[in-house]
Scaffold this motif. Structure first.
Motif, short mmCIF file in Angstrom:
data_model
loop_
_atom_site.label_atom_id
_atom_site.label_comp_id
_atom_site.label_asym_id
_atom_site.label_seq_id
_atom_site.Cartn_x
_atom_site.Cartn_y
_atom_site.Cartn_z
N CYS A 140 17.19 48.42 40.07
CA CYS A 140 18.27 49.40 40.19
C CYS A 140 19.53 48.71 40.70
O CYS A 140 19.48 47.66 41.34
N LEU A 141 20.66 49.32 40.37
CA LEU A 141 21.97 48.83 40.76
C LEU A 141 22.56 49.76 41.81
O LEU A 141 22.53 51.00 41.65
N TRP A 142 23.08 49.19 42.88
CA TRP A 142 23.80 49.95 43.91
C TRP A 142 25.28 49.61 43.82
O TRP A 142 25.66 48.43 43.74
N LEU A 143 26.13 50.64 43.82
CA LEU A 143 27.57 50.47 43.96
C LEU A 143 27.99 51.16 45.25
O LEU A 143 27.47 52.24 45.58
N ALA A 144 28.92 50.57 45.98
CA ALA A 144 29.36 51.17 47.25
C ALA A 144 30.82 50.86 47.49
O ALA A 144 31.34 49.82 47.08
N ARG A 145 31.47 51.78 48.19
CA ARG A 145 32.89 51.65 48.54
C ARG A 145 33.05 51.93 50.03
O ARG A 145 32.34 52.75 50.60
N ASP A 146 34.00 51.27 50.68
CA ASP A 146 34.18 51.41 52.12
C ASP A 146 34.58 52.83 52.51
O ASP A 146 34.96 53.65 51.68
N ARG A 147 34.49 53.11 53.81
CA ARG A 147 34.68 54.46 54.32
C ARG A 147 36.01 55.09 53.90
O ARG A 147 36.08 56.26 53.54
N VAL A 148 37.09 54.33 53.99
CA VAL A 148 38.43 54.88 53.77
C VAL A 148 38.85 54.77 52.31
O VAL A 148 39.72 55.51 51.85
N GLY A 149 38.22 53.86 51.56
CA GLY A 149 38.62 53.66 50.18
C GLY A 149 39.66 52.58 50.01
O GLY A 149 40.52 52.65 49.13
N LYS A 150 39.59 51.57 50.86
CA LYS A 150 40.57 50.48 50.80
C LYS A 150 40.42 49.68 49.51
O LYS A 150 41.40 49.24 48.92
N LYS A 151 39.20 49.49 49.08
CA LYS A 151 38.93 48.69 47.88
C LYS A 151 38.47 49.59 46.73
O LYS A 151 37.71 50.53 46.94
N PRO A 152 38.91 49.31 45.52
CA PRO A 152 38.59 50.17 44.37
C PRO A 152 37.29 49.76 43.69
O PRO A 152 36.87 48.61 43.76
N LEU A 153 36.69 50.72 43.00
CA LEU A 153 35.53 50.42 42.18
C LEU A 153 35.42 51.46 41.06
O LEU A 153 35.20 52.64 41.30
N TYR A 154 35.63 50.99 39.82
CA TYR A 154 35.51 51.82 38.63
C TYR A 154 34.14 51.60 37.99
O TYR A 154 33.56 50.52 38.09
#
Length: 647
Positions: A140-154
């Motif tokens: 399985c693949l995990w994607l995660a983004r920091d609490r505030v959303g400083k870094k993007p992930l599409y």
């Protein structure tokens, strides 16, 4: 700071070379985010590949290379960002028997996942990040983004393959990615000037929410994309609304001096953590409260003069360079100041579609790009003051919304309903003030509805985008706090949850990464945010002063006359541009025949706004700028697509 990309194939094959080449091309689209190193890892049997571009900040040696495998070889990660408390986590992990080869935070992140699992690791991390992690055991693949959303992930679908990346341009490199324009997302752009998560400009494409993670397994991808919207499977490991409600239920019990001491302590630590790097570090300094606090706390903890950077504007009322210069001189920083002309600013406009690769219409993107370029000439990391307004009641629009809400509550409900019904026929004229603007707010169910009127551009954007249905966002909730706190708290939460990550932080990320500069925001340390939420409103807002407690901290480092300054903002003279040097460019993009042929907008409505603006009617430049940013982006996207599909 780095860039990541990858894919999970619906139908794996045995051609590992082809899979590696495809992932490598997706990663190479992000070379600006990571010019120092690159890497690809692929498992053809599972159909998964991870690509990485590295901007070396910590552990410049090959021991920081990504993709990186865990010591037990179960997990492989590509990661963009910084875990600021990695040294603390490392000590705990060493005590639990983990060994480390280098001193990168990536290695600590992997050991933490081995020890605690993905979601508990995310909860323990204090940082800014986007993460893609493959679990070989669970497939399985995990994607995660920091609490505030400083870094993007599409992420999303390219044909039947699941694809992801730091920016859309990496997804474009997949030969099956020809996803059309999502008209609902386009309507959001017209309303907000940006497209908030989980939506994205392309169909079948999404953004990960701040504080969220997503688990998707190979079996799900193999079943196909039809009918599957993975954004519904996002789960929050940190939810701003829940954390704010918790903080309000257990408010800070001390007096204002105790609060000042605690905030100074928290900010000192947040700044110190973000000064850790194996490369030169500086700070953006505008002369306003937020950037001055960060600069002062940096200089107070540095043995050398801190590098500060300011952009000045020739013959502009937006210019604050002299204010920044005064602060720099008082704090004895090593100050760099560059005055730019209107021509310098306008030269940035043609680069915006490639820089953002999703339509984005906050015009302060232009000066932000200029100051990022200036800072990169001397440093690789720059701290910023983002977050002060959303945490400490810094916007004038908050006061205006509270005033209007007080007035509305005095009007009898039957009269409000009649006036609200009358406003429905006014359309975009409610944006220009007068009776139409007042009547538009009459149907407000709560402070959320009133505040939405303050921040909206196009009031009825779905009417301008044929086939669109405006999706709900945080701003559509009558009370974003669901009964907790005050109306002021509710507005700050809405901005923290949407405007901050998807406008301000997006703007800083794209403009800084375009020149391979890492930007860090100490005021957005999650501990600072939760402390700010626990404070009584009067610690943030006084009758004649906003950001009251933050300014009390600043007065420890600067004299009163440098603190008591009105907020000016970091804007751009869009109206003057569209009436002057950009008029021909705008007229071409907004031509009625072109709009009808492309079919994204009601050509008569948009051209009518353009004609009204050219004739001198007020305010329409904001409506036009987000249409123009879409038009310029769409032209760029189609050109990129034609180039990518060339044989």
């Amino acid at each position: 700071m780095c860039g990541l990309a990858g894919l999970l194939r619906a139908r794996p094959d045995a051609d590992e070379a082809r899979l590696t080449t495809l992932a490598g091309a997706m990663g190479d689209a992000l070379v600006h985010r990571g010019p120092d190193d690159s890497g690809v890892w692929a498992d053809a049997a599972s159909g998964v590949a991870l690509a990485h571009r590295r901007l070396s900040i910590l552990d410049l040696s090959p021991l920081g290379h990504q993709p990186m495998s865990s010591a037990d070889h179960r997990h492989v990660v590509v990661y963009n960002g910084e875990i600021y408390n990695f040294a603390e986590l490392r000590e705990v992990l060493v005590a639990r028997g983990h060994a480390f080869r280098g001193h990168s935070d990536t290695e600590v992140l992997l050991a933490a996942v081995v020890e605690w699992g993905v979601e508990e690791t995310l909860a323990r991390c204090n940082g800014m990040f986007a993460i893609a992690l493959w679990d070989r055991q669970e497939r399985c693949l995990w994607l995660a983004r920091d609490r505030v959303g400083k870094k993007p992930l599409y992420y999303g679908w390219a044909g039947d393959d699941f694809v992801f990346g730091s920016e859309l341009k990496s997804l474009w490199r997949h030969p099956a990615f020809d996803n059309g324009v999502d008209r609902d997302a386009l309507a959001l752009l017209l309303r907000l000037d940006y497209i908030p998560a989980p939506y994205a400009i392309h169909e079948r494409t999404f953004k990960l929410l701040p504080g969220a993670c997503l688990r998707i397994d190979a079996a799900t991808v193999a079943r196909g994309a039809t009918g599957h919207d993975p954004h519904r499977d996002q789960r929050r490991y940190w939810d701003a609304r829940e954390r704010m409600r918790h903080a309000l239920a257990a408010p800070f019990a001390g007096d204002v001096l105790e609060a000042e001491n605690r905030l100074d302590e928290l900010l000192r630590d947040a700044v110190a953590l973000r000064m850790v790097a194996d490369v030169p570090v500086g700070v953006f300094l505008s002369g306003g409260t937020d950037s001055s606090v960060v600069t002062a706390l940096m200089q107070a903890q540095s043995r050398h003069a801190v590098r500060t950077f300011t952009i000045g504007f020739e013959r502009s009322h937006h210019d604050e360079a002299h204010l920044a210069r005064e602060v720099a001189e008082h704090l004895h920083t090593e100050h760099t100041e560059l005055y730019v002309s209107g021509a310098d600013a306008l030269a940035v406009v043609p680069t915006l579609p490639a820089m953002f690769d999703e339509p984005f219409a906050d015009a302060s993107q232009v000066p932000t790009a200029l100051v990022a370029r200036l800072a990169r000439s001397a440093v690789t990391v720059a701290l910023s003051g983002d977050g002060g307004d959303e945490l400490f009641f810094g916007y004038k629009r908050y006061e205006r919304a509270l005033r209007n809400w007080r007035w509305l509550r005095r009007v009898p409900a039957p009269m409000r309903r009649v006036l609200a019904q009358a406003a429905r026929g006014h359309g975009e004229s409610s944006r220009t003030g007068g009776f139409a603007a007042l009547a538009a707010e009459m149907g407000a169910r709560g402070i959320g509805d009133v505040y939405r009127q303050r921040i909206a551009r196009w009031r009825d954007p779905a009417a301008v985008v044929p086939g669109a249905n405006l999706p709900p966002t945080f701003y559509d909730q009558p009370d974003p706090l669901q009964g907790a706190g005050t109306p002021a708290d509710a507005m700050m939460l809405a901005d923290f949850s949407v405007y901050l990550p998807e406008d301000l932080l997006c703007k800083v990320d794209r403009t800084s990464m375009a020149v391979s500069l890492e930007a860090r925001a100490p005021l957005l340390d999650w501990r600072v945010a939760e402390f700010a939420w626990s404070l009584p409103l009067e610690f943030k807002r006084q009758p004649s002063e906003s950001k009251y407690l933050l300014k009390r901290v600043l007065r420890r480092y600067l004299p009163d006359e440098m603190v008591d300054r009105g907020k000016r903002g970091f804007g751009a003279p869009v109206s003057a541009w569209l009436k002057g040097d950009l008029r021909e460019w705008a007229a071409s993009l907004l031509g009625p025949s072109r709009l009808r042929t492309e079919g994204h907008f009601d050509a008569d409505a948009v051209h009518g706004i353009w004609q009204a603006f050219v004739a001198g009617e007020r305010k329409w430049h904001t409506h036009l700028w987000n249409v123009l940013m879409f038009q310029a982006w769409h032209e760029h996207w189609r050109a990129q697509r034609r180039e990518l599909v060339q044989p």
